[in-house]
Design an enzyme around this catalytic site. Structure first.
Site, PDB file in Angstrom:
ATOM      1  N   HIS A   1       0.791  -1.430   0.050  1.00  0.00           N
ATOM      2  CA  HIS A   1      -0.031   0.125   0.136  1.00  0.00           C
ATOM      3  C   HIS A   1       0.831   1.388   0.108  1.00  0.00           C
ATOM      4  O   HIS A   1       1.863   1.338   0.648  1.00  0.00           O
ATOM      5  CB  HIS A   1      -1.181   0.016   1.227  1.00  0.00           C
ATOM      6  CG  HIS A   1      -0.182   0.108   2.563  1.00  0.00           C
ATOM      7  ND1 HIS A   1       0.101   1.347   3.228  1.00  0.00           N
ATOM      8  CD2 HIS A   1      -0.078  -0.625   3.332  1.00  0.00           C
ATOM      9  CE1 HIS A   1       0.337   0.846   4.564  1.00  0.00           C
ATOM     10  NE2 HIS A   1       0.576  -0.271   4.524  1.00  0.00           N
TER      11      HIS A   1
ATOM     12  N   ASP B   1      -0.290   4.560   0.836  1.00  0.00           N
ATOM     13  CA  ASP B   1      -0.893   5.627   1.717  1.00  0.00           C
ATOM     14  C   ASP B   1      -0.194   5.236   3.323  1.00  0.00           C
ATOM     15  O   ASP B   1       0.515   4.288   3.456  1.00  0.00           O
ATOM     16  CB  ASP B   1      -2.235   5.234   2.114  1.00  0.00           C
ATOM     17  CG  ASP B   1      -2.819   3.916   2.386  1.00  0.00           C
ATOM     18  OD1 ASP B   1      -2.228   3.023   1.741  1.00  0.00           O
ATOM     19  OD2 ASP B   1      -3.856   3.825   3.132  1.00  0.00           O
TER      20      ASP B   1
ATOM     21  N   ASP C   1       6.495   1.463   7.261  1.00  0.00           N
ATOM     22  CA  ASP C   1       5.098   1.245   6.936  1.00  0.00           C
ATOM     23  C   ASP C   1       4.321   2.020   5.828  1.00  0.00           C
ATOM     24  O   ASP C   1       3.847   3.107   6.190  1.00  0.00           O
ATOM     25  CB  ASP C   1       4.218   1.304   8.248  1.00  0.00           C
ATOM     26  CG  ASP C   1       2.760   0.866   8.099  1.00  0.00           C
ATOM     27  OD1 ASP C   1       2.339   0.195   7.237  1.00  0.00           O
ATOM     28  OD2 ASP C   1       1.861   1.366   8.845  1.00  0.00           O
TER      29      ASP C   1
ATOM     30  N   GLU D   1      -5.163   1.281   2.671  1.00  0.00           N
ATOM     31  CA  GLU D   1      -5.112   0.243   3.669  1.00  0.00           C
ATOM     32  C   GLU D   1      -5.291   1.004   5.188  1.00  0.00           C
ATOM     33  O   GLU D   1      -5.752   0.406   6.211  1.00  0.00           O
ATOM     34  CB  GLU D   1      -3.798  -0.269   3.562  1.00  0.00           C
ATOM     35  CG  GLU D   1      -3.595  -1.568   4.524  1.00  0.00           C
ATOM     36  CD  GLU D   1      -2.825  -1.620   5.750  1.00  0.00           C
ATOM     37  OE1 GLU D   1      -2.369  -2.233   6.504  1.00  0.00           O
ATOM     38  OE2 GLU D   1      -2.323  -0.202   6.319  1.00  0.00           O
ATOM     39  N   GLU D   2      -4.672   2.295   5.357  1.00  0.00           N
ATOM     40  CA  GLU D   2      -4.570   2.738   6.699  1.00  0.00           C
ATOM     41  C   GLU D   2      -5.843   3.156   7.061  1.00  0.00           C
ATOM     42  O   GLU D   2      -6.194   3.584   8.331  1.00  0.00           O
ATOM     43  CB  GLU D   2      -3.617   4.056   6.626  1.00  0.00           C
ATOM     44  CG  GLU D   2      -2.069   3.632   6.330  1.00  0.00           C
ATOM     45  CD  GLU D   2      -1.447   2.753   7.380  1.00  0.00           C
ATOM     46  OE1 GLU D   2      -2.088   2.786   8.467  1.00  0.00           O
ATOM     47  OE2 GLU D   2      -0.425   2.620   7.178  1.00  0.00           O
TER      48      GLU D   2
ATOM     49  N   ASP E   1       4.415  -5.739   3.802  1.00  0.00           N
ATOM     50  CA  ASP E   1       4.140  -4.917   4.795  1.00  0.00           C
ATOM     51  C   ASP E   1       5.044  -5.190   6.107  1.00  0.00           C
ATOM     52  O   ASP E   1       5.770  -6.121   6.011  1.00  0.00           O
ATOM     53  CB  ASP E   1       2.844  -4.949   5.448  1.00  0.00           C
ATOM     54  CG  ASP E   1       2.017  -3.689   5.718  1.00  0.00           C
ATOM     55  OD1 ASP E   1       2.882  -2.832   6.150  1.00  0.00           O
ATOM     56  OD2 ASP E   1       0.592  -3.518   5.619  1.00  0.00           O
TER      57      ASP E   1
ATOM     58  N   HIS F   1       3.959   4.262  12.015  1.00  0.00           N
ATOM     59  CA  HIS F   1       3.114   5.117  12.638  1.00  0.00           C
ATOM     60  C   HIS F   1       3.701   6.010  13.757  1.00  0.00           C
ATOM     61  O   HIS F   1       3.131   7.220  14.317  1.00  0.00           O
ATOM     62  CB  HIS F   1       1.884   4.621  13.413  1.00  0.00           C
ATOM     63  CG  HIS F   1       0.960   3.684  12.628  1.00  0.00           C
ATOM     64  ND1 HIS F   1      -0.252   3.396  12.805  1.00  0.00           N
ATOM     65  CD2 HIS F   1       1.313   3.314  10.988  1.00  0.00           C
ATOM     66  CE1 HIS F   1      -0.724   2.847  11.884  1.00  0.00           C
ATOM     67  NE2 HIS F   1       0.008   2.697  10.612  1.00  0.00           N
TER      68      HIS F   1
END
Length: 428
Positions: free
Chosen positions: A89, A91, A122, A156-157, A180, A394
């Site tokens: 992903h 995003d 991530d 995804e997020e 991931d 994150h």
């Protein structure tokens, strides 16, 4: 294969700056979700890279401003050899207070063997190392007999299931790898589903009538939906504790099946008895369960509690599960993913990892969730295998080790070269 592995490893070291350059490009795109709707330029970049690597590409809109890019490279003997799907992903999550960052979050910065920037762990790091692995194969002139697919998704997020949209278009393979965050461990995962539980009274009452509802002889049968929701929350806690002592699964800590009351909304204003209350819950479950079964179990438990209450039995709770977006619908689903320890591709991946890292591959379960569950639910044997430590995902000052990105690229290139040149045992 050892000769080819040496060539891959040597070229990866020589071309390391190209890997960093790809990641620098990806990090510069501010694909923050929420608010999302900002991935078109980043996806155009991925599409350009894939096209340059000989992939036939297609794209479509998930939501306005957010696109999915998929690439395919047909093998020389597709019907007879194994196919592979790579997924990731584009995003990333919000950066928060930028003054707390050591370096600008969207400018890739190198320090002491680490690369800093939002998405490095991530999972733009995994996207970059995957694309770099494809470049290594191209530069070495390695031909593949089986088909190779690449999916760059968004959403995804925010639980927007960009990967599911790929599946809905019929994209499948004999095996899938999601790059991931896994710290170069091979992971499956539990599942997550969110849901709304709503208590709604059939009548609305003024605040001045409360005394006639709660005292003897008042004569009004009514209740506050907020207060009744407290009983529902207690029931959810009871069920959560019951799960903790009755449900287990290998490689998960005890009590990993949780029911979290995430958000509560209720009432009109201070002049009314609350006639409606909504509770948003997040439910984690094990790979041997489905989100449909888990939702049903919760509903049956809560309805039984409600039917034992003199007011709730006539105002039964309502349920709404899942959704296609946390942004659009305040709902999401991440299906669970088990790992088939006997799958031929897993053995090939472990072999490549062991040879490159000189350490035995750890096969375990992720404590978080990814889009990999959608691929598994579609019947594609799938694993999560990517660079980056979960505690960096994150985080403020998010970072990834350059050496780990390189290792991922080396392993992945060797895995692709072997798996996509492995003859199918069950030919069509």
């Amino acid at each position: 294969m050892s000769g080819l592995r040496e060539k891959i490893n040597r070229l990866a070291e020589e071309r390391q700056e190209r890997l960093i350059e790809i990641l620098r490009e990806l990090v510069a795109f501010q694909t923050v979700s929420p608010p999302a709707r900002n991935t078109e330029e980043a996806q155009s970049c991925v599409k350009s890279i894939l096209s340059g690597l000989g992939f036939k590409t297609e794209e479509w809109e998930l939501f306005p401003g957010d696109k999915i890019v998929a690439g395919s490279k047909q093998g020389d003997a597709s019907e007879e050899y194994q196919s592979l799907l790579l997924n990731g992903h584009i995003d990333v999550v919000a950066v928060g207070d930028e003054t707390q960052w050591k370096y600008p979050p969207f400018v890739l910065t190198e320090e002491d063997g680490w690369l800093y920037g939002r998405g490095t762990a991530d999972m733009k790091g995994g996207m970059a190392s995957s694309l770099f692995a494809l470049q290594l194969l191209q530069e070495l002139g390695i031909k593949l007999k089986g088909d190779l697919f690449f999916q760059s998704v968004t959403g995804e997020e925010a639980g927007e299931a960009g990967t599911k949209s790929c599946i809905d278009r019929g994209m499948k393979a004999d095996f899938a790898l999601v790059a991931d965050t896994s710290n170069l461990e091979i992971h499956g995962q539990g599942g997550v589903i969110t849901g709304w539980i709503t208590i709604k009274g059939k009548e609305t009452f003024h605040d001045g009538l409360r005394s006639r509802m709660i005292h003897a002889g008042g004569g009004i049968i009514g209740a506050s939906a907020i207060e009744k929701m407290m009983k529902i929350i207690e029931g959810l806690q009871e069920l959560e504790r019951h799960w903790a002592v009755t449900k287990t699964y290998p490689n998960f800590p005890f009590g990993s099946t949780t029911i979290n009351p995430s958000v509560i909304e209720g009432g009109r204003n201070a002049a009314f008895i609350a006639d409606e209350c909504k509770l948003w819950v997040t439910v984690h479950y094990y790979p041997n369960e489905t989100y449909e079964d888990v939702a049903k179990e919760i509903e049956e438990h809560i309805i039984a509690i409600a039917k034992a209450d003199p007011w709730l039995k006539n105002n039964l709770p309502l349920f709404k599960w899942g959704g296609i977006s946390m942004i659009e619908e305040k709902g999401e689903i991440f299906p669970a993913l088990d790992v088939d320890h006997n799958h031929e591709a897993l053995a090939v991946l472990e072999e490549q990892h062991n040879a490159v890292s000189e350490q035995k591959a750890a096969v375990s379960m992720s404590p978080t969730v990814t889009d990999a569950g959608w691929l598994g639910q579609a019947g594609i044997p799938t694993v999560i295998y990517g660079p980056g430590e979960l505690n960096e995902a994150h985080a403020v000052n998010e970072k990834v080790r350059i050496q780990q990105l390189l290792e991922h690229s080396k392993v992945l290139a060797g895995f692709i070269a072997k798996w996509c040149n492995t003859e199918r045992s069950n030919k069509p």
